[in-house]
Scaffold this motif. Sequence first.
Motif, PDB file in Angstrom:
ATOM      1  N   SER A 196       0.851  -1.191   0.000  1.00 43.28           N
ATOM      2  CA  SER A 196       0.000   0.000   0.000  1.00 43.28           C
ATOM      3  C   SER A 196       0.885   1.239   0.000  1.00 43.28           C
ATOM      4  O   SER A 196       1.949   1.256   0.639  1.00 43.28           O
ATOM      5  CB  SER A 196      -0.919   0.016   1.228  1.00 43.28           C
ATOM      6  OG  SER A 196      -1.660   1.224   1.290  1.00 43.28           O
ATOM      7  N   CYS A 197       0.455   2.236  -0.724  1.00 46.04           N
ATOM      8  CA  CYS A 197       1.169   3.516  -0.762  1.00 46.04           C
ATOM      9  C   CYS A 197       0.182   4.611  -0.359  1.00 46.04           C
ATOM     10  O   CYS A 197      -0.713   4.961  -1.148  1.00 46.04           O
ATOM     11  CB  CYS A 197       1.732   3.792  -2.155  1.00 46.04           C
ATOM     12  SG  CYS A 197       2.615   5.363  -2.296  1.00 46.04           S
TER      13      CYS A 197
ATOM     14  N   GLU B 271       0.294   7.697  -0.285  1.00 47.76           N
ATOM     15  CA  GLU B 271       0.241   8.846  -1.192  1.00 47.76           C
ATOM     16  C   GLU B 271      -0.704   8.592  -2.359  1.00 47.76           C
ATOM     17  O   GLU B 271      -1.300   9.522  -2.906  1.00 47.76           O
ATOM     18  CB  GLU B 271       1.646   9.153  -1.711  1.00 47.76           C
ATOM     19  CG  GLU B 271       1.731  10.414  -2.564  1.00 47.76           C
ATOM     20  CD  GLU B 271       3.157  10.764  -2.914  1.00 47.76           C
ATOM     21  OE1 GLU B 271       3.408  11.097  -4.090  1.00 47.76           O
ATOM     22  OE2 GLU B 271       4.016  10.721  -2.006  1.00 47.76           O
ATOM     23  N   VAL B 272      -0.872   7.336  -2.738  1.00 48.74           N
ATOM     24  CA  VAL B 272      -1.807   6.963  -3.808  1.00 48.74           C
ATOM     25  C   VAL B 272      -3.180   6.676  -3.225  1.00 48.74           C
ATOM     26  O   VAL B 272      -4.187   7.217  -3.658  1.00 48.74           O
ATOM     27  CB  VAL B 272      -1.277   5.741  -4.584  1.00 48.74           C
ATOM     28  CG1 VAL B 272      -2.291   5.306  -5.646  1.00 48.74           C
ATOM     29  CG2 VAL B 272       0.067   6.059  -5.217  1.00 48.74           C
TER      30      VAL B 272
ATOM     31  N   PHE C 231      -3.851   2.008 -10.196  1.00 47.97           N
ATOM     32  CA  PHE C 231      -3.007   2.047  -9.003  1.00 47.97           C
ATOM     33  C   PHE C 231      -1.523   2.000  -9.377  1.00 47.97           C
ATOM     34  O   PHE C 231      -0.714   2.774  -8.857  1.00 47.97           O
ATOM     35  CB  PHE C 231      -3.353   0.877  -8.080  1.00 47.97           C
ATOM     36  CG  PHE C 231      -2.440   0.761  -6.888  1.00 47.97           C
ATOM     37  CD1 PHE C 231      -2.631   1.554  -5.771  1.00 47.97           C
ATOM     38  CD2 PHE C 231      -1.369  -0.134  -6.897  1.00 47.97           C
ATOM     39  CE1 PHE C 231      -1.774   1.458  -4.678  1.00 47.97           C
ATOM     40  CE2 PHE C 231      -0.518  -0.237  -5.808  1.00 47.97           C
ATOM     41  CZ  PHE C 231      -0.724   0.562  -4.694  1.00 47.97           C
ATOM     42  N   THR C 232      -1.141   1.079 -10.271  1.00 46.85           N
ATOM     43  CA  THR C 232       0.271   0.934 -10.630  1.00 46.85           C
ATOM     44  C   THR C 232       0.781   2.168 -11.367  1.00 46.85           C
ATOM     45  O   THR C 232       1.933   2.566 -11.203  1.00 46.85           O
ATOM     46  CB  THR C 232       0.485  -0.322 -11.482  1.00 46.85           C
ATOM     47  OG1 THR C 232      -0.411  -0.299 -12.612  1.00 46.85           O
ATOM     48  CG2 THR C 232       0.206  -1.577 -10.662  1.00 46.85           C
TER      49      THR C 232
ATOM     50  N   LEU D 170       1.310   4.773  -8.709  1.00 48.20           N
ATOM     51  CA  LEU D 170       2.486   4.431  -7.909  1.00 48.20           C
ATOM     52  C   LEU D 170       3.770   4.724  -8.675  1.00 48.20           C
ATOM     53  O   LEU D 170       4.735   5.255  -8.116  1.00 48.20           O
ATOM     54  CB  LEU D 170       2.418   2.959  -7.513  1.00 48.20           C
ATOM     55  CG  LEU D 170       3.579   2.422  -6.674  1.00 48.20           C
ATOM     56  CD1 LEU D 170       3.687   3.168  -5.348  1.00 48.20           C
ATOM     57  CD2 LEU D 170       3.418   0.925  -6.414  1.00 48.20           C
TER      58      LEU D 170
ATOM     59  N   ALA E 179       4.405   8.318  -8.598  1.00 48.49           N
ATOM     60  CA  ALA E 179       4.798   8.783  -7.267  1.00 48.49           C
ATOM     61  C   ALA E 179       6.266   8.513  -6.976  1.00 48.49           C
ATOM     62  O   ALA E 179       6.919   9.296  -6.279  1.00 48.49           O
ATOM     63  CB  ALA E 179       3.920   8.119  -6.201  1.00 48.49           C
ATOM     64  N   VAL E 180       6.813   7.429  -7.518  1.00 50.00           N
ATOM     65  CA  VAL E 180       8.227   7.102  -7.248  1.00 50.00           C
ATOM     66  C   VAL E 180       9.162   7.661  -8.306  1.00 50.00           C
ATOM     67  O   VAL E 180      10.381   7.438  -8.248  1.00 50.00           O
ATOM     68  CB  VAL E 180       8.427   5.571  -7.136  1.00 50.00           C
ATOM     69  CG1 VAL E 180       7.616   5.022  -5.973  1.00 50.00           C
ATOM     70  CG2 VAL E 180       8.075   4.866  -8.433  1.00 50.00           C
TER      71      VAL E 180
ATOM     72  N   VAL F 256       5.733   3.598   1.874  1.00 48.56           N
ATOM     73  CA  VAL F 256       4.978   2.401   1.502  1.00 48.56           C
ATOM     74  C   VAL F 256       4.737   1.564   2.754  1.00 48.56           C
ATOM     75  O   VAL F 256       5.513   1.630   3.718  1.00 48.56           O
ATOM     76  CB  VAL F 256       5.715   1.547   0.442  1.00 48.56           C
ATOM     77  CG1 VAL F 256       5.759   2.259  -0.891  1.00 48.56           C
ATOM     78  CG2 VAL F 256       7.096   1.156   0.916  1.00 48.56           C
TER      79      VAL F 256
END
Length: 610
Positions: free
Chosen positions: A349-350, A352-353, A382-383, A386, A389-390, A427
């Motif tokens: 789970s993140c 921030e997302v 979601f991916t 993510l 975000a990274v 995360v």
Amino acid sequence: MPSNRSSGLDFSDGKGSALEQHPDIPSNYAGGTQPTHLQRNKTERRRLQGLQRTLTTTSVTSAPPKPTTLRQRFDLWMINEGGRQLFFGVWIFLHLLVAVFGFIHYQMKDNSVTARQNFGITFPIARTAALVLHVDVIFILLPVCRNFISLLRRTALNNIIPFDKNITFHKATAWSIVFFTVVHILAHMVNFAKLAILDPDAKTTGQRVAAFFAANFLTGPGATGWIMTAALGIMVFFAIEKRRRAHFEWFWYSHHLFIVFFICWQLHGMFCMIKPDRPPYCSFDTIGVFWRYWLVGGVIWIWERILREIRSRHITYISKVIQHPSNVMELQIKKEKTTTRAGQYIFLSCPEVSYFQWHPFTLTSAPEEDYISVHIRVVGDFTKALAKAVGCDFESKEKGKGGDAASGGKVVGTVANPPLNRTLPRVMVDGPFGSASEDFFKYETVLLVGAGIGVTPFASILKTIWYRMNNFKSSKATRLSKVYFTWVIRDFGTAEWFHSLLHAIEEQDTQNRIEINIYLTAKIKEDDMNNIIVQDVGAEKDAITSLRAPTHFGRPNWDRVFGSLVEKHPETDVGVFFCGPAALSKTLHQMSNRYSQPKGTRFFFGKENF
């Protein structure tokens, strides 16, 4: 060219060996001459792996003889089918037992005479369906208690209960709830209609119709029942495989309606709409009995949720982000108090997302490494969020802007040098959890089959096998003597991140314990094919993969693969582990059953399920 010197593409080696004896080449060509584009060059043939060198046209390629006696058939059935089918058989028998004895009980219960007189046969039908639903409540939460299942997998129960089918069992229980809910509703619709007819205040048809709807929506049992039905319908609608894969977020959030479903279920029977003939009448102790059935599974599930919250607060951070070709990103994560085993998976789970979304990903790191890693194919909402975000940028295709990276991948950021000069997002990790592939260490010989991105579970397994075979960092010794890794891909760019691992394994595997076979199924353009042939002639490594093992074009001949395993490993238990599409899974399952012999080579099939 001198007549006594063979061509680089000549298969005969100048020794008179028949071309048709090569296992990859059929012999039924007109005139007995095979097309040159199908002939392997001499250097390439020397690189052929063991499974590809055996079982030529002079060898026996038929399946083993089928068992004739009842005991032999039973022993063969028990290898892959027996335990699973016996477990589900017991589960179905339990439902039948509860339904039969429940119906007899409600049909003969001495304090329900008035109810049976007023409603007839639909009264015991409705009550029996409710009783079966209460039994389903015992099982519905247990299959999704992954920590609980991971603990049980390490006990002797793993030989009896098919824990790898936990999601299948969860779905079967859910469909049982749907079926008996429909039976319960239909029976009560008849009961409500009879109740409206018996209402002394309802003199006309219109008044009876109003009484019927009032019983449905203005009474405690009716209102809670329809709320439960709506919640169940929404959960089932978004849990259908096609919708779940297309819109996982909708499935995730809608599935949490089970909380509303359970609360209404507890209240549903406490209103005492259909009273017994004598006291005690309605109370939480006599009618509201849902909590008694829910208690065991519910307590374990609550423990799992608390454990997830505790784990999510452990110190966890992303140590490295690598952007690979074909929309695959690698996250290397460091987390305290985490012990992993090869073949396991985690939930990630993140915040921030999304703080509430947890998604399963297979571990691609080995237990011997000081971090845990996952390779994520960026395809869903979601991916994609993510990846953004990274700091990954898969949308840009301009050179040097991150769209396409080299086969080894491009480091996007580390803790010391995060992407875009900002801190990498936090995360949370839940797990790791056990899976079918975790049992690879039980066998002396294993066949690992991955299709496309489905190769991820075997990254961890191949790494730990390599570590154990080489006693790296005092790794535990393994009983494995031979590993056959088969990778079926449509195009070679599907999982280029996996290449470096295969290269390292092949270079260090001096004892040839790990055999690699790669199958390319996509149609190759003629120009590309000619280029491959020219580069491959006389080369010690494959022109496509740069591995010593040559690339095979087309789909694997599973009859030859399993037949070769029987020939090379007689009287051996072989573990067959697969991750990929259902069609290939079915084929491998059938082959495992077909080539297994109760007192010979036995193939134990396992498939990844999340």
